[in-house]
Design a protein around this motif. Sequence first.
Motif, PDB file in Angstrom:
ATOM      1  N   GLU A   1     -52.532  29.474  -6.310  1.00 48.03           N
ATOM      2  CA  GLU A   1     -51.339  30.256  -6.588  1.00 48.03           C
ATOM      3  C   GLU A   1     -51.590  31.719  -6.286  1.00 48.03           C
ATOM      4  O   GLU A   1     -52.658  32.246  -6.557  1.00 48.03           O
ATOM      5  CB  GLU A   1     -50.937  30.104  -8.055  1.00 48.03           C
TER       6      GLU A   1
ATOM      7  N   GLN B   1     -44.732  29.724   5.479  1.00 50.08           N
ATOM      8  CA  GLN B   1     -45.775  28.777   5.840  1.00 50.08           C
ATOM      9  C   GLN B   1     -45.262  27.339   5.834  1.00 50.08           C
ATOM     10  O   GLN B   1     -45.598  26.543   6.703  1.00 50.08           O
ATOM     11  CB  GLN B   1     -46.968  28.908   4.910  1.00 50.08           C
ATOM     12  N   SER B   2     -44.389  27.007   4.883  1.00 46.48           N
ATOM     13  CA  SER B   2     -43.895  25.629   4.799  1.00 46.48           C
ATOM     14  C   SER B   2     -42.971  25.273   5.960  1.00 46.48           C
ATOM     15  O   SER B   2     -42.835  24.116   6.311  1.00 46.48           O
ATOM     16  CB  SER B   2     -43.170  25.407   3.473  1.00 46.48           C
TER      17      SER B   2
ATOM     18  N   CYS C   1     -43.051  34.140  -2.684  1.00 49.47           N
ATOM     19  CA  CYS C   1     -42.141  33.054  -2.298  1.00 49.47           C
ATOM     20  C   CYS C   1     -41.860  33.093  -0.803  1.00 49.47           C
ATOM     21  O   CYS C   1     -41.740  32.048  -0.166  1.00 49.47           O
ATOM     22  CB  CYS C   1     -40.831  33.156  -3.081  1.00 49.47           C
TER      23      CYS C   1
ATOM     24  N   ILE D   1     -53.663  26.773   0.339  1.00 49.72           N
ATOM     25  CA  ILE D   1     -52.273  26.767  -0.089  1.00 49.72           C
ATOM     26  C   ILE D   1     -52.120  26.312  -1.536  1.00 49.72           C
ATOM     27  O   ILE D   1     -51.180  26.698  -2.218  1.00 49.72           O
ATOM     28  CB  ILE D   1     -51.403  25.909   0.850  1.00 49.72           C
ATOM     29  N   HIS D   2     -53.064  25.521  -2.052  1.00 46.93           N
ATOM     30  CA  HIS D   2     -52.945  25.055  -3.428  1.00 46.93           C
ATOM     31  C   HIS D   2     -53.256  26.168  -4.435  1.00 46.93           C
ATOM     32  O   HIS D   2     -52.944  26.036  -5.599  1.00 46.93           O
ATOM     33  CB  HIS D   2     -53.842  23.838  -3.669  1.00 46.93           C
TER      34      HIS D   2
ATOM     35  N   TYR E   1     -44.840  31.441   0.950  1.00 54.21           N
ATOM     36  CA  TYR E   1     -44.807  29.987   0.837  1.00 54.21           C
ATOM     37  C   TYR E   1     -43.726  29.402   1.748  1.00 54.21           C
ATOM     38  O   TYR E   1     -43.958  28.419   2.450  1.00 54.21           O
ATOM     39  CB  TYR E   1     -44.555  29.549  -0.604  1.00 54.21           C
ATOM     40  N   ASP E   2     -42.527  30.014   1.747  1.00 56.11           N
ATOM     41  CA  ASP E   2     -41.433  29.537   2.592  1.00 56.11           C
ATOM     42  C   ASP E   2     -41.798  29.634   4.066  1.00 56.11           C
ATOM     43  O   ASP E   2     -41.577  28.701   4.835  1.00 56.11           O
ATOM     44  CB  ASP E   2     -40.151  30.333   2.333  1.00 56.11           C
TER      45      ASP E   2
END
Length: 66
Positions: free
Chosen positions: A10, A60-61, A54, A7-8, A57-58
């Motif tokens: 990009e 997964q978060s 995006c 995840i870190h 990321y959303d």
Amino acid sequence: MQKRIPIHRELPDLVTVPEAARFLGVGRKVVYQLLEHGVLRAIRQQSKIFIDPCCLYDFQSKGKMA
């Protein structure tokens, strides 16, 4: 089971379906299903599908994928 992209790391501005699958740690079929249900946003350019990172990321978060 497929190897996840850390995840870190990009992601590029637009992500292909195989890249999205690796990032989420799922198969391409699951990514296509998420696109079909409107969970992920994508654009089509010359018969290729590109996903907005995006969304990944959303998604997964929010803990939707373990």
